[in-house]
Design an enzyme around this catalytic site. Structure first.
Site, PDB file in Angstrom:
ATOM      1  N   HIS A   1      76.889 -12.981  12.186  1.00 32.23           N
ATOM      2  CA  HIS A   1      77.278 -13.727  12.775  1.00 32.23           C
ATOM      3  C   HIS A   1      77.991 -14.634  13.283  1.00 32.23           C
ATOM      4  CE1 HIS A   1      74.948 -11.250  15.173  1.00 32.23           C
ATOM      5  NE2 HIS A   1      74.764 -11.349  16.552  1.00 32.23           N
TER       6      HIS A   1
ATOM      7  N   GLU B   1      83.081  -1.505  20.065  1.00 31.55           N
ATOM      8  CA  GLU B   1      84.242  -2.120  18.976  1.00 31.55           C
ATOM      9  C   GLU B   1      85.381  -1.621  18.213  1.00 31.55           C
ATOM     10  OE1 GLU B   1      81.021  -3.711  18.914  1.00 31.55           O
ATOM     11  OE2 GLU B   1      80.713  -5.332  19.845  1.00 31.55           O
TER      12      GLU B   1
HETATM   13  C1  LIG Z   1      78.065  -4.686  16.909  1.00 29.45           C
HETATM   14  C2  LIG Z   1      77.892  -5.529  18.006  1.00 29.45           C
HETATM   15  N1  LIG Z   1      78.815  -6.111  19.066  1.00 29.45           N
HETATM   16  C3  LIG Z   1      77.856  -7.296  20.241  1.00 29.45           C
HETATM   17  C4  LIG Z   1      76.915  -7.707  20.066  1.00 29.45           C
HETATM   18  C5  LIG Z   1      76.640  -8.712  20.725  1.00 29.45           C
HETATM   19  N2  LIG Z   1      75.345  -8.598  21.469  1.00 29.45           N
HETATM   20  C6  LIG Z   1      74.033  -8.589  20.737  1.00 29.45           C
HETATM   21  S1  LIG Z   1      73.060  -8.066  21.680  1.00 29.45           S
HETATM   22  C7  LIG Z   1      73.871  -7.282  23.648  1.00 29.45           C
HETATM   23  C8  LIG Z   1      73.660  -6.016  24.405  1.00 29.45           C
HETATM   24  C9  LIG Z   1      72.595  -5.054  23.606  1.00 29.45           C
HETATM   25  O1  LIG Z   1      71.699  -4.532  24.607  1.00 29.45           O
HETATM   26  P1  LIG Z   1      70.376  -3.469  23.930  1.00 29.45           P
HETATM   27  O2  LIG Z   1      70.659  -2.390  23.087  1.00 29.45           O
HETATM   28  O3  LIG Z   1      70.477  -2.329  25.622  1.00 29.45           O
HETATM   29  O4  LIG Z   1      69.105  -4.021  23.676  1.00 29.45           O
HETATM   30  P2  LIG Z   1      68.721  -4.950  24.208  1.00 29.45           P
HETATM   31  O5  LIG Z   1      69.095  -6.459  24.199  1.00 29.45           O
HETATM   32  O6  LIG Z   1      68.354  -4.652  26.230  1.00 29.45           O
HETATM   33  O7  LIG Z   1      67.486  -5.428  23.681  1.00 29.45           O
HETATM   34  C10 LIG Z   1      75.226  -7.137  22.672  1.00 29.45           C
HETATM   35  C11 LIG Z   1      76.453  -6.603  23.523  1.00 29.45           C
HETATM   36  C12 LIG Z   1      76.146  -7.481  18.597  1.00 29.45           C
HETATM   37  N3  LIG Z   1      75.325  -8.518  18.044  1.00 29.45           N
HETATM   38  N4  LIG Z   1      76.816  -6.757  17.652  1.00 29.45           N
END
Ligand SMILES: Cc1ncc(C[n+]2csc(CCOP(=O)(O)OP(=O)(O)O)c2C)c(N)n1
Ligand SMILES: Cc1ncc(C[n+]2csc(CCOP(=O)(O)OP(=O)(O)O)c2C)c(N)n1
Ligand SMILES: [Mg+2]
Ligand SMILES: [Mg+2]
Lengths: 379, 329, 379, 329
Positions: D129, D60
């Site tokens: 959140h 972000e």
């Molecule tokens: C700072 C922030 N940005 C966006 C999100 C929304 N979000 C939650 S999980 C996620 C994807 C994360 O993917 P990854 O790190 O590969 O973990 P996985 O879900 O595959 O276990 C996003 C974009 C968040 N929780 N925090």
């Protein structure tokens, strides 16, 4: 997309090593594995099955509208939590992101408190205040369950920092996703832990996607993979076939030794896969990946199947025993559902509890005055 | 009681708490070998060494987050922000992680962390470096904020903050570091969080301020007494959250008039909250609306003489009180 | 400390390549240098001298109490700003941190507006609102002057992003310090610019210290240096002897070509040194580094001396000419001081100007209502 | 006028502005190929392609900063925060860089950037959140914030925000995305920033709200009319900064009573500022103190039925009005 094979799919082009099938016994002779008792081996199997059954039950309840918010399933990744945790000692700590059910059960949290938390019940591990993303069990050295992507990464460094500060021989494992590696705070953490010799292990659970974005669409990375970013900070790294519990244990154990003996950090990239969507809300996860791809992983790289195969070949498991473990786990999950169903919600007065230590423990601090600013409470 | 500077008072607080509790350590940019950008930690590294005074790279989110994790295991990190404005690069760690952890864990985890450093304008360092975010921090349940105005308060509040089991933000001021005042020499000198201090008693009007504005208020009060025989009561909040509502209301109920003075930018500043509380809970006692003086509502300007105008000063307080009491010049 | 030689000082142990003396003419034959006219060569010399004289004058005024806030001198690093800017074309942009006087003069900003800004005068380049750290000249494609460490790094990416978006062949140089590389946002930026093929050049001006912290105390980094962190993101990198303008130009030019032709980013690490403290407030900068170390750089690696030597050897310069350029620059700086002294401060009404475009340009937006919330203005 | 959802209204606004101005593009996590986490951008990638709808990594601070830099050269980035809470990892970029640049450059540089996304609680996503930081953003001079409550307002305000040359935060709500309402089909349908909307006229009391709380206020108003024949005036702020002070004051001067309703946490919330303004500028018109309803002052709880209690609802508004008018149950 439907004509693509898993091998040609863009996602896999970027991470081909994840596709090779691991040699089942390649790491069986590693000291940490060689020394395993049958009981320990079966416990790993049972724990993986329990995670899966727990989540399948949770999914059902979610679909019945029993819970709110998110539900991020760990199914498909079980060997990572169970394998890594299984090599830890009594002075080792873990912390993870929101996809935390597997880690919670792996450290020994009960299904009841975990299920009740999903239901938002007062009997939940966080009294219903945290929900799916926020499991904690400090007494089991499990520090959550964190919702902000990569937000837990400096915290993991801090846990290990505290161990070193106190002169305790131990380490902390901090898990994060393949998408999380692009948050700045993770890099800051890497620099800090290398500079200061902090005994932390960052485990990148690379399931290939951050929500709907494949690894290659979110990260620029060197040929050696995501974990190789560690070299920027002189940190050792390794990559791991996440479906093979022996390999997970062997490579984690090496990192743990490094932490114990040299107080040095490690970055491990564990190739794994989630069978469900990012969360249950991610209903269209077959749009950004093919059914074939999912099937490929389920058929060839399912961590429970792989470990079952290993234990059968080793003579520690048979079909009946598997069925028994399966059913016991299912029954346990069912009971947990019942426990959760029957538990009470927190009373509204709980809204203002657990906000401040000083409020919950009057007389222990020099605090006066007003701390809450509700003009009127609605209850 | 010794007469020492605000800076020395903070340093003494740190030294005493480091000595008292082996879990206390100070971390931040240039806090150790360099003796602190504003010399608050001068001499402490030499005295206490690398373990208790830790120089950190320019990674505020990283080392605040590290402090949070370390606090889970019982350490009590005191994190210095060279300027408080820099906490914005670590905002998620500093306000989201710190404030949520105890709650989300149903009370299982504490976060005894102190984040301290100067939060003030008036030193011509420009818009990005001059934030006073006590209002933003205090907006977040789970956090505590104190803003000491005098050497004694600085020492007593910082010591209490370090001993507190909740995350506490201690907002200081580079403009106050050199000020001298009497400070008790007692190692156990603690000022409760959430206790305001009536720095001057009076009956005609209540001036409520915190941080550097307390001094402007006191100066104005003296002048008002001298020139117009007006008796101002000056309430120094000291702590923003917890807040000493009782002292505020008691004073306003006595004087029937309140003027709020702060360096915050006005929109949703601390004064807004206090104004709301006063009109809500002492409505019938008010002879006039609550007035406010804040920083002029623009980013901090560099130009030194103009920044002087931007930030509240005694002159402005003096004039506003005259307005409120309809005293002609 | 006093018995240490520069070579044995901790700081230099971590960056030995910076210590080698560069071969004066090693890069003279590079196309970008070979094509230089004598006029261009002299302009580079003059600009470096002008930066130094400007800052020496500013320092004097600062010490007389004529300005507030910070004053971060660039003296010792002049070849970086002048050398890099000198290879840029009309569609190229730059952005930097708070140590920005050199870059400002290098792009052609006038001493008057720059000096007046330090004085907080209305005739300053930012109307006295920005001060030393916040010079801007958008019409010269210079986007500041930013005070938050590394805060400018994604902005630099954005400038280059906009060029690419608009289909303009150009690039952006974003300067940052050796301490700034440990801010998370820089890493996020590196990933973005590699992933999206953004034509940006990150120039790490490695002067060995972030305030009082030497490079080795703030950064864990690979053997190849700080810039090698770029490999984590598949970004090309190079290291540069910052005292040699030919080398600065040659390597920058290569990066610019990469940006133009492949739309690919580059990270350059330029070894350099600041003779003064971090800012004027950093009075004790001889505590964290030795006098010998400072002298070593001044005697062996002064960018103006080195370039002077080169131009003398090439026959483009002689002692008289140097003296002339020196004196002209000094006179120009003196005039700038006078200009600044005589200029008016902004009136207090200026406090509320330049906050919002919509306020300053009434009628151009659909905006109504109150935008400022002063209960009463103090003027 | 078509009846469309709030989500569709936002999407239409984006599509129209992307079509109208080649410098407008949307960037964020999952906004393109995935069609948006909350489907606000559904179909836009297919229609406008990679250049105008850009999927970003989870960085972000990086991509907001990139947007800022791009805006200097005339692009008009619309950055989606999947949840507004995530802006905290980018706080320095989002509030410090954006708000300071025009000022520090003496007006030479503009930052026409929109940051939009849902900022609300009530969906059981927990403490980290569920932030509603409109108060924090509006505290910062240089920034603008709007919080639309209806489909028409969502469209008109987002379009104005995109055309504005200052950084504008558009705070939406996942709980409103599915709501339907009439929306003008005109491509030039713009709602000025800083213009409140009297969503219901009345003479007995003024209820001031923004975002989802407007709907709670309207619902309560209907019930109050029906059950107690009370006529509430409901003022929807729509825009927090700029703020339509005139409409607020006019209404309060008519009804002599004000109730503020918001989902912000109370301390230094938006309500605090408005309360201050009302008591300051309409003191003599007030028959009673200004009352406020905010979210219960704790981090957002997960437990679904309890979070319902935490966030303001129509029932609470109904009860508070009865309190204020001393109507027995
Ligand atoms: C700072 C922030 N940005 C966006 C999100 C929304 N979000 C939650 S999980 C996620 C994807 C994360 O993917 P990854 O790190 O590969 O973990 P996985 O879900 O595959 O276990 C996003 C974009 C968040 N929780 N925090
Ligand atoms: C986020 C942030 N943290 C801390 C500071 C204070 N600070 C200003 S400059 C500086 C040192 C930066 O060193 P480096 O990046 O090497 O640049 P140099 O000063 O050597 O040019 C520090 C710590 C800041 N401005 N911003
Ligand atoms: Mg993933
Ligand atoms: Mg440096």
């Amino acid at each position: 997309m439907s004509t693509e094979t898993p091998e040609t799919h863009e996602f896999n082009k970027g991470r081909s090593r994840a596709l090779e099938k691991s040699d089942l016994f390649a790491h069986a002779e590693d000291p940490v594995n060689k020394g395993m008792t049958v009981q320990e081996k079966l416990k790993c199997f049972t724990d993986m099955v329990r995670i899966r059954k727990f989540e399948q039950a949770a999914l059902q309840s979610y679909q019945k509208g029993k819970m709110g918010g998110f539900l991020h399933l760990y199914i498909g990744q079980e060997a990572t939590a169970v394998g890594t945790v299984s090599v830890l000692g009594e002075n080792d700590h873990i912390i993870t992101a929101y996809r935390d059910h597997g880690h919670a059960l792996a450290v020994g949290m009960g299904m009841n408190e975990c299920m009740a938390e999903l239901y938002g019940k007062f009997t939940g591990c966080s009294k219903g205040k945290g929900g799916s993303m926020h499991y904690f069990a400090p007494e089991k050295r499990f520090w959550g369950g964190h919702g902000i992507v990569a937000g837990q990464t400096p915290l993991g460094a801090g846990l290990a920092y505290a161990l070193k500060y106190k002169g305790i021989k131990g380490c902390a494992i901090c898990y994060l996703g393949d998408g999380a590696i692009n948050q700045g705070v993770f890099h800051e953490s890497l620099n800090l832990v290398s500079l200061w010799d902090i005994p932390v292990i960052y485990v990148i659970e690379n399931n290939g996607y951050s929500m709907g974005t494949s690894q290659v669409r979110s990260s620029a990375f060197p040929e050696e993979g995501l974990a190789a970013r560690a070299t920027s900070y002189n940190i050792d790294f390794d990559t791991v076939h996440g479906e093979n519990l022996y390999e997970v244990r062997a490579k984690t154990s090496k990192a743990v030794q490094r932490a114990y003996e040299q107080s040095r950090p490690t970055v491990l990239e564990i190739f794994t896969y989630r069978y469900y969507g990012h969360s249950i809300a991610d209903a269209n996860h077959q749009r950004y990946r093919t059914k074939e791809e999912i099937r490929h992983y389920q058929e060839n790289k399912d961590p429970i199947n792989v470990w079952e195969q290993i234990l059968i070949e080793e003579g520690h498991l048979n079909v009946d025993k598997v069925k028994e473990i399966d059913q016991a786990a299912k029954a346990e999950a069912k009971e947990a559902v019942q426990f959760a169903e029957e538990s009470p919600f927190p009373p509204p007065q709980q809204l203002l509890a657990d906000v401040y230590h000083s409020v919950d423990n009057p007389g222990t601090h020099t605090n006066e005055g007003e701390i809450f600013f509700n003009d009127r409470l609605p209850y | 009681m010794a007469v020492i500077t605000y800076r020395q008072a903070l340093k003494d607080a740190l030294a005493e708490e480091i000595t008292r509790d082996e879990n206390v350590f100070v971390m931040g940019e240039e806090v150790a070998q360099y003796n602190g950008a504003y010399k608050v930690t001068e001499g402490l590294w030499k005295k206490f060494g690398d373990k208790r005074l830790v120089d950190a790279p320019i990674s505020e989110a990283g080392f605040i987050g590290l402090g949070i994790g370390a606090s889970f295991l019982g350490l009590r990190p005191v994190i210095e922000m060279m300027f408080f404005s820099f906490v914005y690069v670590a905002w998620d760690q500093a306000v989201n992680n710190t404030s949520s952890i105890r709650y989300m864990s149903g009370g299982l985890i504490n976060c005894p962390l102190v984040i301290r450093g100067p939060a003030n304008g008036g030193t011509n360092v420009g818009a990005t470096h001059s934030h006073t975010p006590e209002n933003m921090v205090a907006n977040v349940p789970g956090l505590k904020v104190v803003v000491p105005a005098t050497p004694a308060d600085a020492k007593g509040l910082l010591k209490s903050a370090i001993r507190d089991n909740d995350p506490v933000f201690v907002m200081e001021s580079t403009l106050l570091y050199g000020n001298e005042g009497e400070v008790p020499e007692d190692d156990e000198f603690l000022i409760p969080l959430g206790k305001a201090d009536v720095k001057r008693e009076g009956s005609d009007i209540t001036i409520i301020a915190h941080g550097g504005c307390v001094l402007a208020a006191l100066k104005a009060a003296e002048k008002l007494k001298k020139e117009h025989n007006v008796d101002c009561e000056v309430v120094d909040l000291r702590s923003i959250r917890p807040l000493d509502k009782a002292t505020i209301l008691k004073s306003v109920k006595k004087t029937n008039r309140a003027l709020l003075v702060e360096e915050n930018k006005p929109f949703c500043g601390v004064g807004a909250q206090i104004s709301h509380i006063i009109q809500r809970e002492a409505f019938d006692y008010l002879d006039a609306p609550v007035h406010r003086i804040s920083a002029v509502d623009a980013p901090a300007i560099y130009s030194p003489p103009v920044e002087k105008v931007q930030v509240p000063n005694a002159e402005q307080v003096f004039n506003e009180v005259r307005h409120m009491l309809q005293i002609k010049a």
